[in-house]
Design a protein around this motif. Structure first.
Motif, PDB file in Angstrom:
ATOM      1  N   ALA A  56      39.287  30.918  45.227  1.00  0.00           N
ATOM      2  CA  ALA A  56      38.699  32.252  45.272  1.00  0.00           C
ATOM      3  C   ALA A  56      37.744  32.499  44.115  1.00  0.00           C
ATOM      4  CB  ALA A  56      39.807  33.307  45.267  1.00  0.00           C
ATOM      5  N   LEU A  57      38.078  32.002  42.944  1.00  0.00           N
ATOM      6  CA  LEU A  57      37.234  32.247  41.766  1.00  0.00           C
ATOM      7  C   LEU A  57      35.868  31.588  41.895  1.00  0.00           C
ATOM      8  CD1 LEU A  57      39.886  31.795  38.951  1.00  0.00           C
ATOM      9  CD2 LEU A  57      38.540  33.868  39.346  1.00  0.00           C
ATOM     10  N   LEU A 112      43.887  30.707  44.078  1.00  0.00           N
ATOM     11  CA  LEU A 112      43.109  31.396  43.050  1.00  0.00           C
ATOM     12  C   LEU A 112      41.931  30.544  42.600  1.00  0.00           C
ATOM     13  CD1 LEU A 112      42.757  33.835  41.220  1.00  0.00           C
ATOM     14  CD2 LEU A 112      44.415  32.823  39.625  1.00  0.00           C
ATOM     15  N   CYS A 157      33.223  33.731  43.962  1.00  0.00           N
ATOM     16  CA  CYS A 157      33.450  35.185  44.003  1.00  0.00           C
ATOM     17  C   CYS A 157      33.295  35.825  42.630  1.00  0.00           C
ATOM     18  CB  CYS A 157      34.832  35.473  44.572  1.00  0.00           C
ATOM     19  SG  CYS A 157      35.019  34.995  46.296  1.00  0.00           S
ATOM     20  N   THR A 198      44.634  37.502  34.774  1.00  0.00           N
ATOM     21  CA  THR A 198      44.648  38.233  36.044  1.00  0.00           C
ATOM     22  C   THR A 198      44.905  39.716  35.794  1.00  0.00           C
ATOM     23  OG1 THR A 198      46.943  37.488  36.294  1.00  0.00           O
ATOM     24  CG2 THR A 198      45.252  36.273  37.494  1.00  0.00           C
ATOM     25  N   ALA A 199      44.919  40.485  36.861  1.00  0.00           N
ATOM     26  CA  ALA A 199      44.949  41.952  36.754  1.00  0.00           C
ATOM     27  C   ALA A 199      46.218  42.491  36.111  1.00  0.00           C
ATOM     28  CB  ALA A 199      44.773  42.571  38.143  1.00  0.00           C
ATOM     29  N   ASN A 205      35.933  38.633  40.425  1.00  0.00           N
ATOM     30  CA  ASN A 205      36.709  39.632  41.158  1.00  0.00           C
ATOM     31  C   ASN A 205      38.208  39.359  41.199  1.00  0.00           C
ATOM     32  OD1 ASN A 205      34.542  41.306  41.931  1.00  0.00           O
ATOM     33  ND2 ASN A 205      33.951  39.838  43.495  1.00  0.00           N
ATOM     34  N   PHE A 206      38.636  38.192  40.775  1.00  0.00           N
ATOM     35  CA  PHE A 206      40.052  37.851  40.849  1.00  0.00           C
ATOM     36  C   PHE A 206      40.667  37.645  39.473  1.00  0.00           C
ATOM     37  CE2 PHE A 206      38.314  36.792  44.945  1.00  0.00           C
ATOM     38  CZ  PHE A 206      39.280  37.258  45.821  1.00  0.00           C
ATOM     39  N   GLY A 207      39.931  37.929  38.421  1.00  0.00           N
ATOM     40  CA  GLY A 207      40.453  37.767  37.073  1.00  0.00           C
ATOM     41  C   GLY A 207      39.327  37.523  36.087  1.00  0.00           C
ATOM     42  N   GLU A 261      47.217  26.309  41.115  1.00  0.00           N
ATOM     43  CA  GLU A 261      46.902  27.602  41.748  1.00  0.00           C
ATOM     44  C   GLU A 261      45.770  27.395  42.750  1.00  0.00           C
ATOM     45  OE1 GLU A 261      48.148  30.695  41.108  1.00  0.00           O
ATOM     46  OE2 GLU A 261      48.990  30.713  39.085  1.00  0.00           O
TER      47      GLU A 261
END
Length: 334
Positions: free
Chosen positions: A193-194, A190, A197, A174-175, A200-202, A187
């Motif tokens: 979202a991954l 997360l 997407c 992650t960031a 964009n999240f890691g 998670e």
């Protein structure tokens, strides 16, 4: 602090990054910089301030922490088929092609891949066990990028849905530069979202997904006259076990020259391509062809090929149109 190697990044900081990672760290004046940045699309070049050729998840984490300290945007290139990069300014690129390991677990029917693996790395390994993934039709596309975008293909998607539906776990940086084990249980936000997407999240550094029993399939491509294809999108059967059909309309390459050689019959080059694929046990040619017939337009095909294939070339059964104009004109004439 030393001389700035690129933009506002001191050379001493680049030296520290090189000491922290196993893979290469390249600045624009390094001789291997351009080659490391080159991807599938040669029409668009990129010139990042720093390139980290990651050889492990620890390399990725170190690169992300370095970018955070220097407030650099980060772009990631997995297998190189597609990459979104910042428009201008200093930025850091992480390339992952060195992390292309593939592990098949036939008992659990799963595959675990590194982020640099492509489908042509995976397919030979799964085929040994009579398995196939929900891949697309281009074997040189990266597995991770394809799957994070959803992933839909001509062979198994009609039966099993998106490739993203079958992901079981991921390892993600992650960031904040932290390595995380991401599952629907550990998670859930997360994980959700991954899948869809992209990155964009890691940075996904490992992925495990399910695969399916496929030993052989019947498929290929056929091209039809545009006049014969009228209304054809409604002709595909929706019965269980019917073939998956991919429909495309468009002019064949070099259509103007082909039309001249074929006596002006330009309509012959508004082609419809269909890739029927019926996975399952190896059927005889005649029954398999009968299953494909309901999905065909009324007229005869202008060109194309069909046949049986093992699970391994499932992502390569594309049957492209003939490229040479004279050859295409001969086929278009009958």
């Amino acid at each position: 602090m030393g001389t700035a190697a690129t933009g506002q990044i001191p050379s001493s900081d680049l030296a520290s990054l090189r000491a922290a990672v196993e893979g290469p760290v390249l600045a624009p004046d390094d001789p291997d910089h351009a080659a490391e940045c080159t991807g599938h699309n040669l029409l668009r070049t990129s010139r990042p301030s720093v390139v980290v050729g990651a050889a492990s998840a620890d390399d990725v984490a170190a690169a992300v922490r370095f970018a955070a300290r220097h407030r650099l945007p980060v772009a990631v290139r997995n297998a190189g088929h597609q990459m979104v990069v910042p428009e201008d300014g200093d930025w850091l690129l992480i390339t992952l092609r060195r992390m292309n390991d593939v592990v098949v677990d036939p008992g659990r029917r799963t595959v675990t891949v590194g982020p640099g693996a492509r489908w042509d790395d995976v397919l030979p390994e799964t085929a040994r066990h009579g398995l196939a993934p929900a891949c697309g039709s281009a074997p040189r596309v990266g597995v991770t990028g394809y799957t994070l975008g959803g992933g839909i293909g001509p062979l198994l998607s009609r039966t099993h849905g998106y490739a993203a539906d079958h992901v079981r776990r991921m390892e993600v940086v992650t960031a904040d530069g932290t390595r995380r084990e991401v599952t629907p249980e550990s998670e859930p936000g997360l994980f959700w979202a991954l899948l869809g997407c992209k990155g964009n999240f890691g940075v996904v550094t490992r992925m495990e997904f399910g695969v399916f029993p496929v030993t052989r399939f019947f498929g290929g491509g056929l091209w039809f006259s545009g006049a014969d294809a009228a209304g054809s999108p409604t002709r595909a059967s929706t019965r269980p076990g019917s073939p998956a059909v991919v429909l495309r309309r468009g002019r064949r390459r070099g259509a103007r020259r082909v039309a001249d050689l074929a006596g002006g019959a330009r309509r012959a080059h508004h082609d419809v391509r269909r890739r029927p694929a019926a996975p399952g046990p190896s059927p005889a040619a005649a029954p398999a062809a009968r299953r494909v017939r309901p999905a065909r337009p009324g007229g005869p095909p202008r060109s194309g090929r069909r046949g049986h294939g093992p699970g391994r070339p499932a992502a390569g059964r594309r049957a492209r149109p003939p490229r040479h104009p004279r050859r295409a004109a001969v086929r278009a004439g009958g």
